[in-house]
Design a protein around this motif. Structure first.
Motif, PDB file in Angstrom:
ATOM      1  N   GLU A  69       6.455  10.517  -4.571  1.00  0.00           N
ATOM      2  CA  GLU A  69       7.704  10.173  -5.227  1.00  0.00           C
ATOM      3  C   GLU A  69       8.372   8.957  -4.588  1.00  0.00           C
ATOM      4  O   GLU A  69       9.580   8.759  -4.709  1.00  0.00           O
ATOM      5  CB  GLU A  69       8.652  11.378  -5.207  1.00  0.00           C
ATOM      6  CG  GLU A  69       8.114  12.566  -6.000  1.00  0.00           C
ATOM      7  CD  GLU A  69       9.041  13.761  -5.990  1.00  0.00           C
ATOM      8  OE1 GLU A  69      10.089  13.676  -5.310  1.00  0.00           O
ATOM      9  OE2 GLU A  69       8.739  14.770  -6.647  1.00  0.00           O
ATOM     10  N   VAL A  70       7.570   8.126  -3.941  1.00  0.00           N
ATOM     11  CA  VAL A  70       8.083   6.921  -3.294  1.00  0.00           C
ATOM     12  C   VAL A  70       7.504   5.702  -3.995  1.00  0.00           C
ATOM     13  O   VAL A  70       6.328   5.383  -3.810  1.00  0.00           O
ATOM     14  CB  VAL A  70       7.719   6.896  -1.796  1.00  0.00           C
ATOM     15  CG1 VAL A  70       8.269   5.632  -1.133  1.00  0.00           C
ATOM     16  CG2 VAL A  70       8.240   8.133  -1.083  1.00  0.00           C
ATOM     17  N   PRO A  71       8.275   4.988  -4.812  1.00  0.00           N
ATOM     18  CA  PRO A  71       7.771   3.794  -5.493  1.00  0.00           C
ATOM     19  C   PRO A  71       7.874   2.560  -4.594  1.00  0.00           C
ATOM     20  O   PRO A  71       8.588   1.598  -4.890  1.00  0.00           O
ATOM     21  CB  PRO A  71       8.688   3.686  -6.713  1.00  0.00           C
ATOM     22  CG  PRO A  71       9.973   4.272  -6.258  1.00  0.00           C
ATOM     23  CD  PRO A  71       9.628   5.344  -5.268  1.00  0.00           C
ATOM     24  N   ALA A  72       7.174   2.604  -3.490  1.00  0.00           N
ATOM     25  CA  ALA A  72       7.209   1.513  -2.522  1.00  0.00           C
ATOM     26  C   ALA A  72       5.994   1.640  -1.618  1.00  0.00           C
ATOM     27  O   ALA A  72       5.276   2.640  -1.650  1.00  0.00           O
ATOM     28  CB  ALA A  72       8.501   1.555  -1.702  1.00  0.00           C
ATOM     29  N   SER A  73       5.762   0.614  -0.808  1.00  0.00           N
ATOM     30  CA  SER A  73       4.631   0.616   0.109  1.00  0.00           C
ATOM     31  C   SER A  73       5.005   1.309   1.409  1.00  0.00           C
ATOM     32  O   SER A  73       5.913   0.870   2.116  1.00  0.00           O
ATOM     33  CB  SER A  73       4.189  -0.813   0.409  1.00  0.00           C
ATOM     34  OG  SER A  73       3.540  -1.373  -0.687  1.00  0.00           O
ATOM     35  N   VAL A  74       4.306   2.385   1.710  1.00  0.00           N
ATOM     36  CA  VAL A  74       4.561   3.171   2.910  1.00  0.00           C
ATOM     37  C   VAL A  74       3.233   3.506   3.573  1.00  0.00           C
ATOM     38  O   VAL A  74       2.265   3.858   2.901  1.00  0.00           O
ATOM     39  CB  VAL A  74       5.304   4.481   2.567  1.00  0.00           C
ATOM     40  CG1 VAL A  74       5.525   5.309   3.817  1.00  0.00           C
ATOM     41  CG2 VAL A  74       6.632   4.191   1.886  1.00  0.00           C
ATOM     42  N   THR A  75       3.172   3.371   4.881  1.00  0.00           N
ATOM     43  CA  THR A  75       2.023   3.827   5.650  1.00  0.00           C
ATOM     44  C   THR A  75       2.490   4.914   6.602  1.00  0.00           C
ATOM     45  O   THR A  75       3.440   4.706   7.361  1.00  0.00           O
ATOM     46  CB  THR A  75       1.381   2.687   6.452  1.00  0.00           C
ATOM     47  OG1 THR A  75       0.861   1.708   5.556  1.00  0.00           O
ATOM     48  CG2 THR A  75       0.237   3.203   7.315  1.00  0.00           C
ATOM     49  N   MET A 108       0.825  -1.184   0.000  1.00  0.00           N
ATOM     50  CA  MET A 108       0.000   0.000   0.000  1.00  0.00           C
ATOM     51  C   MET A 108       0.871   1.249   0.000  1.00  0.00           C
ATOM     52  O   MET A 108       1.809   1.339   0.750  1.00  0.00           O
ATOM     53  CB  MET A 108      -0.823  -0.002   1.280  1.00  0.00           C
ATOM     54  CG  MET A 108      -2.071   0.742   1.136  1.00  0.00           C
ATOM     55  SD  MET A 108      -3.578  -0.122   1.355  1.00  0.00           S
ATOM     56  CE  MET A 108      -3.273  -1.785   1.633  1.00  0.00           C
ATOM     57  N   ALA A 109       0.569   2.160  -0.823  1.00  0.00           N
ATOM     58  CA  ALA A 109       1.425   3.346  -0.906  1.00  0.00           C
ATOM     59  C   ALA A 109       1.257   4.251   0.284  1.00  0.00           C
ATOM     60  O   ALA A 109       2.189   4.868   0.742  1.00  0.00           O
ATOM     61  CB  ALA A 109       1.139   4.109  -2.190  1.00  0.00           C
ATOM     62  N   LEU A 110       0.049   4.334   0.832  1.00  0.00           N
ATOM     63  CA  LEU A 110      -0.162   5.220   1.979  1.00  0.00           C
ATOM     64  C   LEU A 110      -1.510   4.922   2.577  1.00  0.00           C
ATOM     65  O   LEU A 110      -2.494   4.772   1.878  1.00  0.00           O
ATOM     66  CB  LEU A 110      -0.112   6.690   1.551  1.00  0.00           C
ATOM     67  CG  LEU A 110      -0.492   7.718   2.614  1.00  0.00           C
ATOM     68  CD1 LEU A 110       0.558   7.744   3.707  1.00  0.00           C
ATOM     69  CD2 LEU A 110      -0.640   9.089   2.003  1.00  0.00           C
ATOM     70  N   SER A 111      -1.568   4.787   3.901  1.00  0.00           N
ATOM     71  CA  SER A 111      -2.844   4.707   4.581  1.00  0.00           C
ATOM     72  C   SER A 111      -3.282   6.114   4.918  1.00  0.00           C
ATOM     73  O   SER A 111      -2.630   6.819   5.678  1.00  0.00           O
ATOM     74  CB  SER A 111      -2.727   3.870   5.868  1.00  0.00           C
ATOM     75  OG  SER A 111      -2.639   2.508   5.538  1.00  0.00           O
ATOM     76  N   ALA A 112      -4.390   6.550   4.379  1.00  0.00           N
ATOM     77  CA  ALA A 112      -4.831   7.931   4.555  1.00  0.00           C
ATOM     78  C   ALA A 112      -5.242   8.182   5.988  1.00  0.00           C
ATOM     79  O   ALA A 112      -5.754   7.315   6.669  1.00  0.00           O
ATOM     80  CB  ALA A 112      -6.014   8.209   3.629  1.00  0.00           C
ATOM     81  N   PRO A 113      -5.017   9.387   6.522  1.00  0.00           N
ATOM     82  CA  PRO A 113      -5.429   9.716   7.874  1.00  0.00           C
ATOM     83  C   PRO A 113      -6.919   9.505   8.055  1.00  0.00           C
ATOM     84  O   PRO A 113      -7.725   9.920   7.234  1.00  0.00           O
ATOM     85  CB  PRO A 113      -5.052  11.201   8.013  1.00  0.00           C
ATOM     86  CG  PRO A 113      -3.942  11.395   7.033  1.00  0.00           C
ATOM     87  CD  PRO A 113      -4.283  10.494   5.890  1.00  0.00           C
ATOM     88  N   LEU A 114      -7.294   8.832   9.160  1.00  0.00           N
ATOM     89  CA  LEU A 114      -8.690   8.499   9.385  1.00  0.00           C
ATOM     90  C   LEU A 114      -9.420   9.555  10.190  1.00  0.00           C
ATOM     91  O   LEU A 114     -10.642   9.632  10.136  1.00  0.00           O
ATOM     92  CB  LEU A 114      -8.771   7.161  10.147  1.00  0.00           C
ATOM     93  CG  LEU A 114      -8.037   5.974   9.492  1.00  0.00           C
ATOM     94  CD1 LEU A 114      -8.269   4.734  10.330  1.00  0.00           C
ATOM     95  CD2 LEU A 114      -8.508   5.762   8.076  1.00  0.00           C
TER      96      LEU A 114
END
Length: 695
Positions: A32-38, A1-7
């Motif tokens: 600009e991050v081609p990886a999974s980041v939360t 997952m590229a980013l877990s959005a703030p809930l």
């Protein structure tokens, strides 16, 4: 997952391009991050802590790919994509990779956190121990405002099932301010738990338990700005969390469906030895930054020192009747000193924006696992690590982001001569002690990464990446179970993990979608096999393959209503023997749903559902019992609720309810682990009520 959005951050716009992370050790745009980041924001942290003060529970809910929480002080089994993550505070390792005691997640109080960054998949950016990725706790910074500010937060927590002895208290306070070029921030927190009860009202078992735990944390950060480009900061954190109780365990058997629980017992039946938990872990970090050390180049230098002492529970499995020991209690002790130098150069090259991140890391890690009674279970391991790295990023036509990098590690690990312990599960089931000749082991590894992301269309932004990580984790486990007389004959080779991933993000008006598919392989993993003769779980080093996928959907109905859904699946095998990996690495499928209602700026309500699915990959033995970490896991659903109301600009009240429906269940680890004492049920309905006042 590229980013877990703030809930929970209503003020954060749906377009999250401004969010930055430090996955490359410098700040950068998430796009600009081609990886999974939360990235977990401060607003999310505060919302989850209304329900539970435990970071394991927060990560379980907010990080797809993170295994379910263990409801305890230990994060064994709470892996990230099937492998152990490296836990850090501001980039400083908190895990003890040389002897992984799985206590790193609870390494500071959440009151000091600004955000949490989770980089998923093997990475060598921060060195040894990041086989599953990195969980980086980013601490708060002093305010830029010249005004002095302070806050006090007080809360209480108790069981709604049976309140007797469950009342706990928590107090935290902070001051923050700036005087010209000097800035300061200080927080302190103290928490005292009552007993914790399950859905039937029984006290939870004490093995890594949180009943009667006292936790204190002292944190300060002092900064000085020499000018607009140069700054210096000093950070200090002290964390202590220990169980001091007059309870005793009644052990059950998960194979028989009997839970372990605790009751009041006479003094001679209470937990023996020292209180379990971190006995006073200290981190000191000095950071110097110069954003223009020379043309187009910034520099950051981090100098750090750490002292960790984690005390484990008294165990009869550490007995040796012939020598007069009916059990024992171990301590993982680790001292680290390190220096990280990072340069960041930016150029315009033939129409492309080029960034080069490069530097040198130095680390000395001295770790051991003695027993309180003086016996040496794991001898002292003295590791010296020198690493150099170069990471590049190319932004072409504002649409293509290409990242590529290399890191080279040279590691020396010194171990003196030692003797393995004779440990007995019974009079006839004992391990065989071995005199082992010490040596200095040398490791050298070069790891690579490359990733591409395409950002031309907001509706569909795909990425693909390949990354490697070099890992010599848990050498201590291999040393303490040695069956040869020379350390050079033990299979202590480093594992190189290859991680492959494809994913995407899509923003369609009020809907945000994310997905990723990954696979990781290693020629040498470490699992366990039980030796019936000696009663010892022996390490098995065999090739492993782990694969899975993650999905997220975030939808904002209007200014007041928002929902976020996630699903994560992971599976893995020992590919040599074609057998599935156990629960120490692989968790069941996990789904979460969050519904948030914020009718006004001052009032908000949030409901979270956590669903953990089935995983039944193993057969029982001839006696009909499951062994090791191979127990079958049945699904369960837990519902949490929280709410807050701001009465004035200074005064805020909140309430949180954990396990709202009082679900009677065993957490995933409690079902899968057949080792004695782990079969502890989940927490019954518990309520937190608190007030926060800001000066």
């Amino acid at each position: 997952m590229a980013l877990s959005a703030p809930l929970y951050a209503k003020s954060v716009p749906h377009n999250l391009e401004h969010i930055i992370v430090t996955g490359s050790r410098v700040v950068e745009s998430i796009d600009e991050v081609p990886a999974s980041v939360t990235v977990i924001s401060r607003e999310q942290i505060e919302a989850q802590l209304k329900v539970s003060p435990e970071l394991q529970n927060l990560l379980e809910v907010l990080v797809p790919g993170m295994a379910p929480s263990t409801n305890s002080s230990s994060n064994t089994g709470q892996t990230l994509r099937g492998r152990a993550p490296l836990i850090m505070i501001d980039g400083v390792p908190q895990s003890t990779p040389l002897r992984n005691g799985s206590l790193g997640i609870r390494s500071l109080d959440p009151s000091v956190l600004e955000r949490i960054e989770v980089i998923k998949g093997a990475t060598s950016v921060y060195g040894n121990g990041a086989a599953g990725g990195v969980i980086n706790y980013i601490t708060k910074k002093p305010s830029n405002s010249s005004d002095f500010s302070a806050s006090v937060d007080a809360s209480t927590r108790f069981s709604a099932v049976k309140s007797d002895e469950t009342l706990g208290t928590r107090v935290e306070g902070s001051i923050n301010g700036r005087m010209d070029k000097f800035s300061y921030l200080a927080t302190l927190s103290y928490e005292e738990n009552g007993v914790q009860r399950d859905a039937e009202g029984d006290i939870l078992g004490l093995q890594y338990g949180l009943s009667d735990v006292e936790t204190e944390n002292y944190f300060t950060k002092i900064g000085y700005d020499f000018d607009a480009e140069k700054s210096l900061s000093l950070t200090f954190n002290y964390y202590k969390s220990q169980q001091k109780t007059d309870l005793g365990d009644i052990f059950g058997d998960i194979n028989q469906g009997d839970k372990s629980y605790a009751i009041h017992v006479p003094a001679d039946q209470q937990k023996q030895g020292r209180p379990q938990g971190p006995s006073g872990n200290t981190n000191i970090m000095l950071k110097y930054s110069d954003s223009e050390v020379f043309a187009n180049t910034g520099m950051t230098v981090d100098l750090y020192a750490q002292d960790i002492e984690n005390v484990f529970f008294y165990s009869p499995n550490l007995a040796n009747p012939s020598a007069g020991y009916d059990g024992g209690q171990s301590i993982i002790a680790s001292e680290k000193q390190g220096l990280r130098t990072t340069f960041n150069s930016q150029f315009e090259l033939q129409g492309a924006e080029a960034t080069f991140i490069y530097g040198v890391d130095l680390l000395n890690d001295i770790s051991s696992q003695p027993l309180v009674d003086g016996r040496i279970w794991v001898p002292e391991m003295d590791m010296s690590n020198l690493a150099g790295f170069v990471q590049s990023k190319w932004v072409i036509d504002d649409h293509y982001v290409i990242k590529a990098g290399v890191r080279h590690e040279d590691i020396d690990l010194k171990v003196d001569d030692y003797r393995t312990l004779e440990l007995c599960r019974s009079e006839t089931q004992c391990s065989v002690p071995m005199d082992v000749k010490g040596d200095t082991l040398n490791y050298s590894a070069t790891t690579y990464n490359i990733g591409i992301k395409y950002n031309a269309f907001e509706a569909f932004s795909p990425f693909i990446s390949y990354s490697q990580g070099a890992d010599i984790s848990d050498i201590g486990l291999l040393l303490r179970t040695a069956t040869v007389n020379d350390i050079s004959l033990i299979r202590t080779e480093a594992a190189v993990i290859d991680n492959y991933e494809v994913g995407f993000t899509s923003v369609l008006d009020a809907l945000r979608l994310e997905g990723s598919l990954y696979r990781s392989t290693s020629e040498l993993g470490t699992s366990n096999s039980f030796n019936e003769t000696t009663g010892v779980y022996m390490p098995v080093r065999a090739p492993q393959e782990i694969w899975g996928y993650e999905l997220l959907a975030d939808y904002r109905f209007n200014s007041a209503w928002r929902t976020t859904l996630t699903y994560a699946y992971v599976e893995g095998k020992n590919t040599k023997d074609d057998i599935y990996l156990g629960a120490k690495q692989i968790s069941p499928p996990k789904a979460t749903a969050n519904l948030q209602w914020q009718p006004s700026r001052d009032t908000g309500v949030s409901m979270t559902l956590l669903y953990v699915g089935n995983r039944k990959r193993f057969a029982a033995n001839a006696n009909g019992d499951y062994v090791g970490d191979q127990g079958p896991v049945d699904d369960y659903l837990v519902v949490n609720l929280s709410g807050q109301h701001k009465f004035t600009e200074q005064l805020n009240a909140y309430i949180g309810v954990e396990n709202l429906l009082n679900r009677d269940y065993y957490p995933a680890r409690a079902q899968a682990y057949t080792y004695g004492g782990y079969n502890i049920k989940g927490l019954g309905t518990s309520i937190t009520v608190g007030l926060k006042y800001q000066f």
